[in-house]
Design a protein around this motif. Structure first.
Motif, PDB file in Angstrom:
ATOM      1  N   ASP A  23       0.849  -1.183   0.000  1.00  0.00           N
ATOM      2  CA  ASP A  23       0.000   0.000   0.000  1.00  0.00           C
ATOM      3  C   ASP A  23       0.885   1.233   0.000  1.00  0.00           C
ATOM      4  O   ASP A  23       1.646   1.482   0.937  1.00  0.00           O
ATOM      5  N   LEU A  24       0.776   1.994  -1.087  1.00  0.00           N
ATOM      6  CA  LEU A  24       1.558   3.226  -1.243  1.00  0.00           C
ATOM      7  C   LEU A  24       0.658   4.390  -0.844  1.00  0.00           C
ATOM      8  O   LEU A  24      -0.439   4.537  -1.387  1.00  0.00           O
ATOM      9  N   ARG A  25       1.110   5.167   0.153  1.00  0.00           N
ATOM     10  CA  ARG A  25       0.236   6.224   0.674  1.00  0.00           C
ATOM     11  C   ARG A  25       1.004   7.541   0.758  1.00  0.00           C
ATOM     12  O   ARG A  25       2.095   7.587   1.326  1.00  0.00           O
ATOM     13  N   PHE A  26       0.380   8.590   0.216  1.00  0.00           N
ATOM     14  CA  PHE A  26       0.965   9.931   0.257  1.00  0.00           C
ATOM     15  C   PHE A  26       0.084  10.847   1.083  1.00  0.00           C
ATOM     16  O   PHE A  26      -1.137  10.878   0.877  1.00  0.00           O
ATOM     17  N   ALA A  33      -3.666   9.629   0.764  1.00  0.00           N
ATOM     18  CA  ALA A  33      -4.132   9.138  -0.536  1.00  0.00           C
ATOM     19  C   ALA A  33      -3.421   7.813  -0.802  1.00  0.00           C
ATOM     20  O   ALA A  33      -2.204   7.705  -0.621  1.00  0.00           O
ATOM     21  N   SER A  34      -4.165   6.777  -1.216  1.00  0.00           N
ATOM     22  CA  SER A  34      -3.632   5.417  -1.162  1.00  0.00           C
ATOM     23  C   SER A  34      -3.853   4.623  -2.442  1.00  0.00           C
ATOM     24  O   SER A  34      -4.897   4.747  -3.092  1.00  0.00           O
ATOM     25  N   TRP A  35      -2.856   3.826  -2.765  1.00  0.00           N
ATOM     26  CA  TRP A  35      -2.926   2.873  -3.870  1.00  0.00           C
ATOM     27  C   TRP A  35      -2.462   1.511  -3.379  1.00  0.00           C
ATOM     28  O   TRP A  35      -1.464   1.420  -2.635  1.00  0.00           O
ATOM     29  N   ALA A  36      -3.141   0.464  -3.804  1.00  0.00           N
ATOM     30  CA  ALA A  36      -2.654  -0.893  -3.590  1.00  0.00           C
ATOM     31  C   ALA A  36      -1.854  -1.293  -4.817  1.00  0.00           C
ATOM     32  O   ALA A  36      -2.355  -1.218  -5.946  1.00  0.00           O
ATOM     33  N   VAL A  37      -0.599  -1.673  -4.593  1.00  0.00           N
ATOM     34  CA  VAL A  37       0.296  -2.022  -5.691  1.00  0.00           C
ATOM     35  C   VAL A  37       0.648  -3.501  -5.526  1.00  0.00           C
ATOM     36  O   VAL A  37       1.478  -3.852  -4.683  1.00  0.00           O
TER      37      VAL A  37
END
Ligand code: MN
Length: 507
Positions: A23-26, A33-37
């Motif tokens: 989980d990449l979170r800024f 703000a989050s993306w599952a990679v």
């Protein structure tokens, strides 16, 4: 130009839920703000990674490392795989860049360095996994060809791997609680209890007074009253000592009580007088004490239960004369879905401790054989309970049927020890394997709860191999000894909170 704003944070969490992903979170405007990679971010500029935009997470989640209970959102284990700061490139308004579908981020982490670019794919419509984006690393001085995140598996916070964190988690994330309270400590049980000064203040109170602890003011009464008669050669246990124990054990016991209706077994006149069940949240309770309105309460039944959602609540209950703390096996948000199944080894009059150990060891073998994780505890009276953590989903009918099948199989090995009769007097003094405890609103003693008996014994979690320890007794640990045991041996029962599982079909 000097940028005076505090640095924005970013984190990558390696998350083993139903599928492993990163989980990449800024940090953007006070949230993550989050993306599952799925395959993880990389320094390799030749690699394009799929990323799925998921819900923003609260800032409190930034450095979370631990476990999320199975059956709840994101159930699994989490490590902080990388953490650091970032600056948006080419914009002052990253929220707007996200809306437009392209974010350039200069990251300063322990593993990740250089410029990451996230670009929304296609028309931005969300698939079942969330909005699809692409993640790449720019060809800059930090780029490394062939760099693979799997070669760097450890947490940058603890140095531990996902397996190590799963086996011995420090924290639990409870997404059903407000973000500020959702991260619950499972380890170092003495670290967040009252300090020496607070304990001295309790000792210095007269028979009653105000005690400040856990950020609350508690009005304590009758502190010198004996609540537990003495055991041979010991002093009796006063209410002051019970309150002291309640405060010291509160951080450890709280995860077993939080979010659950609490049934209090009260003995205002001490353990050798008659006790009674008290379930209704009293009108005079302090405002901060959480209550839960049972929507299914019939007329005349308890309408509002106490929920011990903070450590001060445990102290409050002790002062209220609750010598025993019994929490529901389900959480209040889904009261018909238990979070664990329970085997209750209930000795009869003729059951010796040795007999009960035989039954417990047979269950241990059954659990080993089926590959089901379970944790035993002594009840502080004469019995042993085994808690079996499950992912939420099965009903009480399901767990009761499963435990009945398991226990009948075990009981068939030693029919001379076990009765299946409902009525105590028909059991011929034999033990009962009480699967019927798998039901809503049962009075099941919580781990570390005292019992209303001389010497203030405690329902103490044990390790399976302690069943072979000849010194083990069902009431051998007390409010005076269990804290030292915890400090020396740790907290075996926390696995009940950490590991949900699906109960296998028994053949
Ligand atoms: Mn995740």
């Amino acid at each position: 130009m000097v940028d005076a704003r505090p640095a924005r944070r970013f984190v990558v969490q390696l998350h083993r839920a139903s599928r492993l992903h990163y989980d990449l979170r800024f940090e953007v405007d006070g949230a993550l703000a989050s993306w599952a990679v799925p395959k993880g971010p990389t320094l390799d500029p030749g690699v394009r990674r799929s990323a799925f935009r998921v819900d923003d997470h609260p800032m409190e989640y930034l450095d979370f490392e631990g476990v999320i209970p199975e059956g709840t959102y994101g159930g699994g284990d989490v490590i902080v795989w990388d953490i650091g700061t970032w600056t948006p490139h080419g914009t002052d308004d990253p929220a707007r860049a996200l809306e437009a579908g392209e974010l350039h981020a200069d990251v300063h982490g322990e593993k990740l360095r250089g410029r990451l670019v996230l670009v929304r794919r296609g028309d931005g419509s969300a698939g079942s996994d969330g909005e699809q984006w692409l993640l790449v690393h720019k060809k800059d001085s930090h780029a490394v060809k062939g760099w693979n995140p799997e070669d760097h598996p450890r947490s940058v916070l603890s140095g531990r791997t996902s397996d190590e964190v799963k086996a011995d988690p420090e924290r639990l994330w409870r997404s059903d609680l407000p973000a500020a309270e959702a991260s619950i400590h499972l380890r170092r049980p003495d670290s967040s209890g009252p300090d020496e000064g607070e304990l001295e203040a309790l000792d210095e109170l007269g028979t009653e007074g105000i005690w400040e602890v856990f950020g609350r003011e508690l009005r304590l009464t009758n502190l010198d009253k004996v609540l537990f008669p003495a055991r041979d050669g010991e002093e009796p246990v006063t209410k002051r000592e019970l309150v002291r124990y309640a405060a010291q054990i509160a951080p450890t016991v709280l995860p077993y009580l939080a979010g659950r209706a609490l049934n209090m077994h009260r003995y205002p006149n001490g353990a050798d007088a008659k006790g009674f069940w008290h379930k209704q949240r009293p009108a005079h309770a302090p405002e901060w004490l959480t209550g839960w309105d049972n929507p299914e309460a019939d007329p005349g039944e308890t309408t509002t239960y106490v929920v011990a959602d903070e450590p001060a609540a445990v102290v409050w209950a002790a002062n209220f004369g609750a010598l025993e703390w019994h929490a529901w096996t389900s959480l209040t948000d889904q009261p018909h879905r238990p979070t664990y199944a329970l085997v209750d080894l209930d000795p009869g009059e003729a059951t010796s401790w040795e007999d009960l150990l035989v039954l417990a060891r047979l269950h241990r073998t059954a659990f080993e054989h089926t590959g089901v994780r379970a944790q035993p505890k002594v009840t502080g009276r004469r019995g042993i309970q085994i808690w079996v953590p499950i992912s939420r989903g099965p009903t009480f009918d399901d767990t009761r049927a499963w435990v009945e099948q398991l226990s009948r199989t075990v009981g068939a090995v030693v029919p001379e020890l076990v009765s299946w009769k409902w009525e105590v007097r028909e059991r011929g003094g034999k033990a009962r394997l009480d699967y019927t405890q798998n039901a809503i609103n049962k009075t099941l003693v919580a781990p570390y709860s005292p019992r209303a008996a001389p010497g203030a014994p405690v329902s103490a979690p044990i390790e399976w191999d302690e069943l072979d320890d000849p010194s083990l007794r069902p009431d051998g640990f007390t409010v005076r000894t269990v804290l030292d045991r915890l400090a020396a041996k740790g907290e075996p029962f926390r696995r009940v909170l950490a590991d949900g599982q699906t109960l296998p079909k028994l053949s």
